[in-house]
Motif scaffolding. Sequence first.
Motif, PDB file in Angstrom:
ATOM      1  N   LEU A 281      -8.974  22.869  18.272  1.00  0.00           N
ATOM      2  CA  LEU A 281      -9.185  22.315  16.950  1.00  0.00           C
ATOM      3  C   LEU A 281      -9.109  23.239  15.934  1.00  0.00           C
ATOM      4  O   LEU A 281      -8.528  22.927  14.840  1.00  0.00           O
TER       5      LEU A 281
ATOM      6  N   LYS B  35     -13.583  15.424  17.430  1.00  0.00           N
ATOM      7  CA  LYS B  35     -12.276  15.563  16.578  1.00  0.00           C
ATOM      8  C   LYS B  35     -12.473  16.615  15.456  1.00  0.00           C
ATOM      9  O   LYS B  35     -11.452  17.346  14.881  1.00  0.00           O
ATOM     10  N   THR B  36     -13.631  17.249  15.374  1.00  0.00           N
ATOM     11  CA  THR B  36     -14.117  18.470  14.384  1.00  0.00           C
ATOM     12  C   THR B  36     -14.649  19.494  15.137  1.00  0.00           C
ATOM     13  O   THR B  36     -15.197  19.319  16.085  1.00  0.00           O
TER      14      THR B  36
ATOM     15  N   ASP C 254     -17.379  20.765  13.981  1.00  0.00           N
ATOM     16  CA  ASP C 254     -18.744  20.652  13.487  1.00  0.00           C
ATOM     17  C   ASP C 254     -19.257  19.476  14.672  1.00  0.00           C
ATOM     18  O   ASP C 254     -20.279  19.719  15.269  1.00  0.00           O
ATOM     19  N   GLU C 255     -18.253  18.688  15.117  1.00  0.00           N
ATOM     20  CA  GLU C 255     -18.487  17.713  16.355  1.00  0.00           C
ATOM     21  C   GLU C 255     -18.608  18.597  17.500  1.00  0.00           C
ATOM     22  O   GLU C 255     -19.677  18.050  18.247  1.00  0.00           O
TER      23      GLU C 255
END
Length: 271
Positions: free
Chosen positions: A195, A86-87, A89-90
């Motif tokens: 994203l 979802k981000t 960083d993920e």
Amino acid sequence: MLHNPTDINALSRFYLDAGVDETIGDDPVNRFNLPSQKSATTPNNASAMRPADQAQNKKTEAIKSSAVTSLAEGIREAETIAKSCKTVDELRRALETFEYCSLKKLASHTVFAEGNAQSSLMIVDRQPSGDEDRSGRPFSGLAGELLEKMLAAIEIDRSDVYLASAIPWRPPGERVLTDEERALCLPFALRHIALVQPDFILACGEAAGYLLNQKSGVNKLRGIWRDLQIGSVRTKMLPIFHPTFLIDQPALKKYAWSDLLSLKSAMKEEQ
């Protein structure tokens, strides 16, 4: 004849070094009076094959089947993992723990991205070079220095844009990517763009054809704006020669300059 054990051992080593690893028999064989080779090896007469050959064939087929299954599973896993992020960083963490792509095993770093993820401009690199593999940063070394000068020419600072690598790991010896490697990494590259949601993408070198899933080289793609649709995210992409290519072919910088002016004009109209 050899009666000395030392001579016999020396002869045995000679045979082994020459690749002779099987004894056939003590009786001579008339090679001019053998059964038909076709009937002995035809695929329709499997019983005529030696048990060792049959076992080897089964093993080969099993390996091929396993490889296909493994690749298919890897691609499905890549798509599932990428979509679940979802981000940004993920997504970075997911790539760092992704084990299906063999490129990762020999790479020094996972080359992901740096810069301003909120920028309207995303610049996508191709697979990492040696400089990028060592630093872990996209557009490192001489290529990065030239890119900074190219951006400065249209009044853009490197720190104001978002730089990302389409392929996160350097191929050994900087060889050409295999279709399997491209397929395993593509879901992450597309999810990265989805994203970030940039208004514009500057795709450098082979990254252009890769993101478009086309075999066309950058010579045919450069200078032409493309609409890149990823799910509900739509962005404009401009293919351009890679800075490394321009270092080797300085006469082509005039085309890169034309592409940069096109980018500057498009970004100005969007403001």
